[in-house]
Design a protein around this motif. Structure first.
Motif, mmCIF file in Angstrom:
data_model
loop_
_atom_site.group_PDB
_atom_site.id
_atom_site.type_symbol
_atom_site.label_atom_id
_atom_site.label_comp_id
_atom_site.label_asym_id
_atom_site.label_seq_id
_atom_site.Cartn_x
_atom_site.Cartn_y
_atom_site.Cartn_z
ATOM 1 N N ALA A 196 -6.945 -21.068 -10.076
ATOM 2 C CA ALA A 196 -5.511 -20.904 -10.338
ATOM 3 C C ALA A 196 -5.192 -19.454 -10.654
ATOM 4 O O ALA A 196 -6.039 -18.698 -11.144
ATOM 5 C CB ALA A 196 -5.067 -21.794 -11.496
ATOM 6 N N VAL A 197 -3.952 -19.065 -10.343
ATOM 7 C CA VAL A 197 -3.384 -17.801 -10.802
ATOM 8 C C VAL A 197 -2.319 -18.166 -11.842
ATOM 9 O O VAL A 197 -2.311 -19.278 -12.348
ATOM 10 C CB VAL A 197 -2.801 -16.973 -9.629
ATOM 11 C CG1 VAL A 197 -3.921 -16.419 -8.769
ATOM 12 C CG2 VAL A 197 -1.835 -17.793 -8.780
ATOM 13 N N GLN A 198 -1.432 -17.247 -12.174
ATOM 14 C CA GLN A 198 -0.410 -17.524 -13.186
ATOM 15 C C GLN A 198 0.987 -17.253 -12.638
ATOM 16 O O GLN A 198 1.207 -16.238 -11.955
ATOM 17 C CB GLN A 198 -0.624 -16.643 -14.416
ATOM 18 C CG GLN A 198 -1.853 -16.984 -15.231
ATOM 19 C CD GLN A 198 -1.632 -18.171 -16.149
ATOM 20 O OE1 GLN A 198 -0.532 -18.417 -16.630
ATOM 21 N NE2 GLN A 198 -2.699 -18.921 -16.400
ATOM 22 N N ALA A 199 1.911 -18.142 -12.943
ATOM 23 C CA ALA A 199 3.318 -17.903 -12.627
ATOM 24 C C ALA A 199 3.899 -16.950 -13.668
ATOM 25 O O ALA A 199 3.687 -17.128 -14.867
ATOM 26 C CB ALA A 199 4.105 -19.207 -12.632
ATOM 27 N N GLU A 240 0.827 -1.209 0.000
ATOM 28 C CA GLU A 240 0.000 0.000 0.000
ATOM 29 C C GLU A 240 0.863 1.262 0.000
ATOM 30 O O GLU A 240 1.715 1.448 0.879
ATOM 31 C CB GLU A 240 -0.935 0.022 1.215
ATOM 32 C CG GLU A 240 -2.068 -0.983 1.148
ATOM 33 C CD GLU A 240 -3.119 -0.639 0.109
ATOM 34 O OE1 GLU A 240 -3.089 0.482 -0.428
ATOM 35 O OE2 GLU A 240 -3.971 -1.506 -0.167
ATOM 36 N N GLY A 241 0.644 2.103 -0.991
ATOM 37 C CA GLY A 241 1.376 3.360 -1.074
ATOM 38 C C GLY A 241 2.832 3.211 -1.466
ATOM 39 O O GLY A 241 3.602 4.165 -1.396
ATOM 40 N N LYS A 242 3.224 1.987 -1.895
ATOM 41 C CA LYS A 242 4.628 1.747 -2.249
ATOM 42 C C LYS A 242 4.722 1.139 -3.649
ATOM 43 O O LYS A 242 5.403 0.142 -3.878
ATOM 44 C CB LYS A 242 5.274 0.788 -1.239
ATOM 45 C CG LYS A 242 5.238 1.279 0.207
ATOM 46 C CD LYS A 242 5.787 0.211 1.142
ATOM 47 C CE LYS A 242 5.663 0.643 2.600
ATOM 48 N NZ LYS A 242 6.098 -0.442 3.524
ATOM 49 N N ALA A 243 4.023 1.728 -4.593
ATOM 50 C CA ALA A 243 4.021 1.205 -5.969
ATOM 51 C C ALA A 243 5.441 1.120 -6.511
ATOM 52 O O ALA A 243 6.220 2.065 -6.398
ATOM 53 C CB ALA A 243 3.177 2.104 -6.863
ATOM 54 N N ASN A 244 5.765 -0.042 -7.083
ATOM 55 C CA ASN A 244 7.083 -0.235 -7.694
ATOM 56 C C ASN A 244 6.922 -0.136 -9.206
ATOM 57 O O ASN A 244 6.686 -1.128 -9.900
ATOM 58 C CB ASN A 244 7.672 -1.587 -7.299
ATOM 59 C CG ASN A 244 9.075 -1.781 -7.841
ATOM 60 O OD1 ASN A 244 9.585 -0.958 -8.606
ATOM 61 N ND2 ASN A 244 9.715 -2.874 -7.457
ATOM 62 N N ALA A 245 7.039 1.085 -9.717
ATOM 63 C CA ALA A 245 6.842 1.333 -11.151
ATOM 64 C C ALA A 245 7.964 0.759 -12.001
ATOM 65 O O ALA A 245 7.882 0.783 -13.229
ATOM 66 C CB ALA A 245 6.719 2.834 -11.396
ATOM 67 N N LYS A 246 9.017 0.245 -11.369
ATOM 68 C CA LYS A 246 10.138 -0.320 -12.121
ATOM 69 C C LYS A 246 9.956 -1.811 -12.434
ATOM 70 O O LYS A 246 10.763 -2.385 -13.163
ATOM 71 C CB LYS A 246 11.441 -0.109 -11.338
ATOM 72 C CG LYS A 246 11.819 1.362 -11.177
ATOM 73 C CD LYS A 246 13.127 1.511 -10.412
ATOM 74 C CE LYS A 246 13.522 2.984 -10.284
ATOM 75 N NZ LYS A 246 14.806 3.160 -9.554
ATOM 76 N N LEU A 247 8.923 -2.435 -11.879
ATOM 77 C CA LEU A 247 8.686 -3.851 -12.166
ATOM 78 C C LEU A 247 8.348 -4.046 -13.642
ATOM 79 O O LEU A 247 7.571 -3.279 -14.215
ATOM 80 C CB LEU A 247 7.540 -4.390 -11.311
ATOM 81 C CG LEU A 247 7.836 -4.797 -9.869
ATOM 82 C CD1 LEU A 247 6.559 -5.270 -9.184
ATOM 83 C CD2 LEU A 247 8.906 -5.869 -9.799
ATOM 84 N N ARG A 248 8.913 -5.084 -14.232
ATOM 85 C CA ARG A 248 8.653 -5.411 -15.617
ATOM 86 C C ARG A 248 8.508 -6.929 -15.778
ATOM 87 O O ARG A 248 9.191 -7.707 -15.108
ATOM 88 C CB ARG A 248 9.778 -4.918 -16.530
ATOM 89 C CG ARG A 248 9.887 -3.400 -16.609
ATOM 90 C CD ARG A 248 8.708 -2.773 -17.323
ATOM 91 N NE ARG A 248 8.842 -1.336 -17.483
ATOM 92 C CZ ARG A 248 8.410 -0.431 -16.606
ATOM 93 N NH1 ARG A 248 7.838 -0.822 -15.465
ATOM 94 N NH2 ARG A 248 8.549 0.852 -16.857
ATOM 95 N N VAL A 249 7.642 -7.326 -16.680
ATOM 96 C CA VAL A 249 7.407 -8.744 -16.952
ATOM 97 C C VAL A 249 8.326 -9.220 -18.080
ATOM 98 O O VAL A 249 8.522 -8.511 -19.071
ATOM 99 C CB VAL A 249 5.934 -8.984 -17.345
ATOM 100 C CG1 VAL A 249 5.706 -10.438 -17.781
ATOM 101 C CG2 VAL A 249 5.015 -8.641 -16.180
ATOM 102 N N MET A 250 8.868 -10.408 -17.918
ATOM 103 C CA MET A 250 9.596 -11.063 -19.000
ATOM 104 C C MET A 250 8.675 -12.021 -19.758
ATOM 105 O O MET A 250 8.687 -12.063 -20.980
ATOM 106 C CB MET A 250 10.818 -11.804 -18.456
ATOM 107 C CG MET A 250 11.896 -10.859 -17.906
ATOM 108 S SD MET A 250 13.246 -11.713 -17.038
ATOM 109 C CE MET A 250 14.076 -12.554 -18.394
ATOM 110 N N ALA A 251 7.857 -12.803 -19.001
ATOM 111 C CA ALA A 251 6.936 -13.739 -19.656
ATOM 112 C C ALA A 251 5.959 -14.327 -18.643
ATOM 113 O O ALA A 251 6.295 -14.498 -17.468
ATOM 114 C CB ALA A 251 7.703 -14.880 -20.330
ATOM 115 N N MET A 252 4.760 -14.623 -19.121
ATOM 116 C CA MET A 252 3.802 -15.429 -18.358
ATOM 117 C C MET A 252 4.152 -16.894 -18.623
ATOM 118 O O MET A 252 4.456 -17.262 -19.771
ATOM 119 C CB MET A 252 2.375 -15.125 -18.807
ATOM 120 C CG MET A 252 2.016 -13.642 -18.805
ATOM 121 S SD MET A 252 2.017 -12.909 -17.157
ATOM 122 C CE MET A 252 0.498 -13.609 -16.503
ATOM 123 N N LEU A 253 4.089 -17.738 -17.589
ATOM 124 C CA LEU A 253 4.631 -19.086 -17.736
ATOM 125 C C LEU A 253 3.602 -20.221 -17.703
ATOM 126 O O LEU A 253 3.495 -20.995 -18.645
ATOM 127 C CB LEU A 253 5.690 -19.326 -16.651
ATOM 128 C CG LEU A 253 6.893 -18.380 -16.686
ATOM 129 C CD1 LEU A 253 7.817 -18.644 -15.504
ATOM 130 C CD2 LEU A 253 7.647 -18.515 -18.009
#
Length: 322
Positions: free
Chosen positions: A252-255, A102-115
């Motif tokens: 299920a969710v996704q890795a 909460e209140g600590k958004a990490n805008a630097k996160l990036r996805v390489m691939a859904m698995l």
């Protein structure tokens, strides 16, 4: 003095990093999860593919506490890449959903691939009289390691059935390996685990104890998916685990393979080529990849933007990404 498994793994990471620096290579520490889960063999297999490619990138897999730990470690630079549940990635990127973000958004996160899909397993001792999530009230339940994606999934599934963590007789926040021991010693009645189909933690429990898988279905599953749209319905096929002959409905969710903008485009691109160009070798790492992964699916339902290196890779493969 005898070294622990964690100490040996840490020394291995340091040695690989030192070798990479000495040879002028980029280095990736890939966060996984417990050694008894699916994340660890997947991350280890990917690191091997990267190292075998000899493309100027070296990698090492590290056992961790799981998804929440991993995204926090990406934020501090302790990890360079990690396997993370898609819901946890989204919450961390947006700075919402969980108190830790909460209140600590990490805008630097990036996805390489859904698995691949990560299935919610709720395994119960057959003599525990647990046939529904609602029956967990007053029971001793392993809800996942502190800071794991399983812990968050367990809370959300309990909520869908009108059960709180406080309603449990005992909420056991331990690693999957410790959870196995608690179940085998009859000190826990049930265990939550979110991971790829065929996860060794569930297989080990089923091999040694008479157990059942508890369904997540009906109106409760529908309300869960409506509130948390990262979930999808998923049927655990009969015969997947010893003693569980019938198909059991679950969710299920996704890795997701995640990194940050702090890792260069060139490094991510080279790692992507090493991991995903040889689809046969990739799918040989684990059955969850073998039965689910495709390049087309790898860019669907992204919880955060693609890394520039991933965009370059997928565009070369003819996919419409940005």
């Amino acid at each position: 003095m005898k070294k622990t498994t964690k100490q040996v793994l840490a020394l291995s990471v340091l040695a690989t990093a030192a070798l990479a620096l000495a040879q002028g290579n980029a280095f990736l520490t890939i966060g996984s999860g417990s050694t008894t889960g699916v994340y660890f063999p997947v991350a280890t297999g990917m690191a091997k593919l990267i190292n075998d490619a000899n493309s100027g990138v070296r990698a090492n897999a590290r056992s961790t506490g799981g998804s929440v730990f991993n995204v926090n470690a990406l934020a501090t630079g302790e990890l360079d890449a990690a396997l993370v549940q898609n819901d946890i990635t989204y919450y961390a990127y947006k700075g919402t959903g969980l108190p830790a973000f909460e209140g600590k958004a990490n805008a630097k996160l990036r996805v390489m691939a859904m698995l691949y899909p990560e299935v919610l397993h709720l395994v119960a001792l057959k003599d525990s009289k647990i046939s529904s999530v609602a029956d967990l009230k007053g029971k001793r339940v392993v809800i996942g390691d502190l800071g794991s994606g399983t812990e968050q999934t367990a809370k959300q599934v309990l909520e869908a059935y009108g059960v709180t963590v406080e309603d449990l007789g005992q909420a056991l926040r331990v690693s999957p390996a410790q959870g196995i021991s608690l179940m085998q010693d009859k000190r826990a009645d049930a265990l939550f685990f979110t991971g790829g189909l065929g996860a060794s933690v569930i297989a080990q429990i089923a091999q040694t104890l008479p157990v059942s898988l508890v369904p997540v279905a009906g109106n409760q599953a529908a309300s869960l998916i409506k509130k948390y749209p990262f979930y999808v319905r998923y049927n655990i096929p009969g015969g997947q685990y010893k003693g569980v002959g019938a198909t059991v409905p679950s969710v299920a969710v996704q890795a997701t393979l995640v990194t940050t903008t702090g890792v260069s485009e060139d490094t991510v691109y080279k790692a992507m080529k090493a991991v995903f160009d040889n689809e046969t070798a990739l799918k040989a790492i684990h059955p969850s990849l073998a039965s689910n992964f495709t390049l087309a699916k790898a860019v669907k339902g992204l919880p955060a933007p693609l890394h520039a290196g991933a965009v370059k890779y997928f565009k070369e493969k003819g996919l419409n990404v940005k």
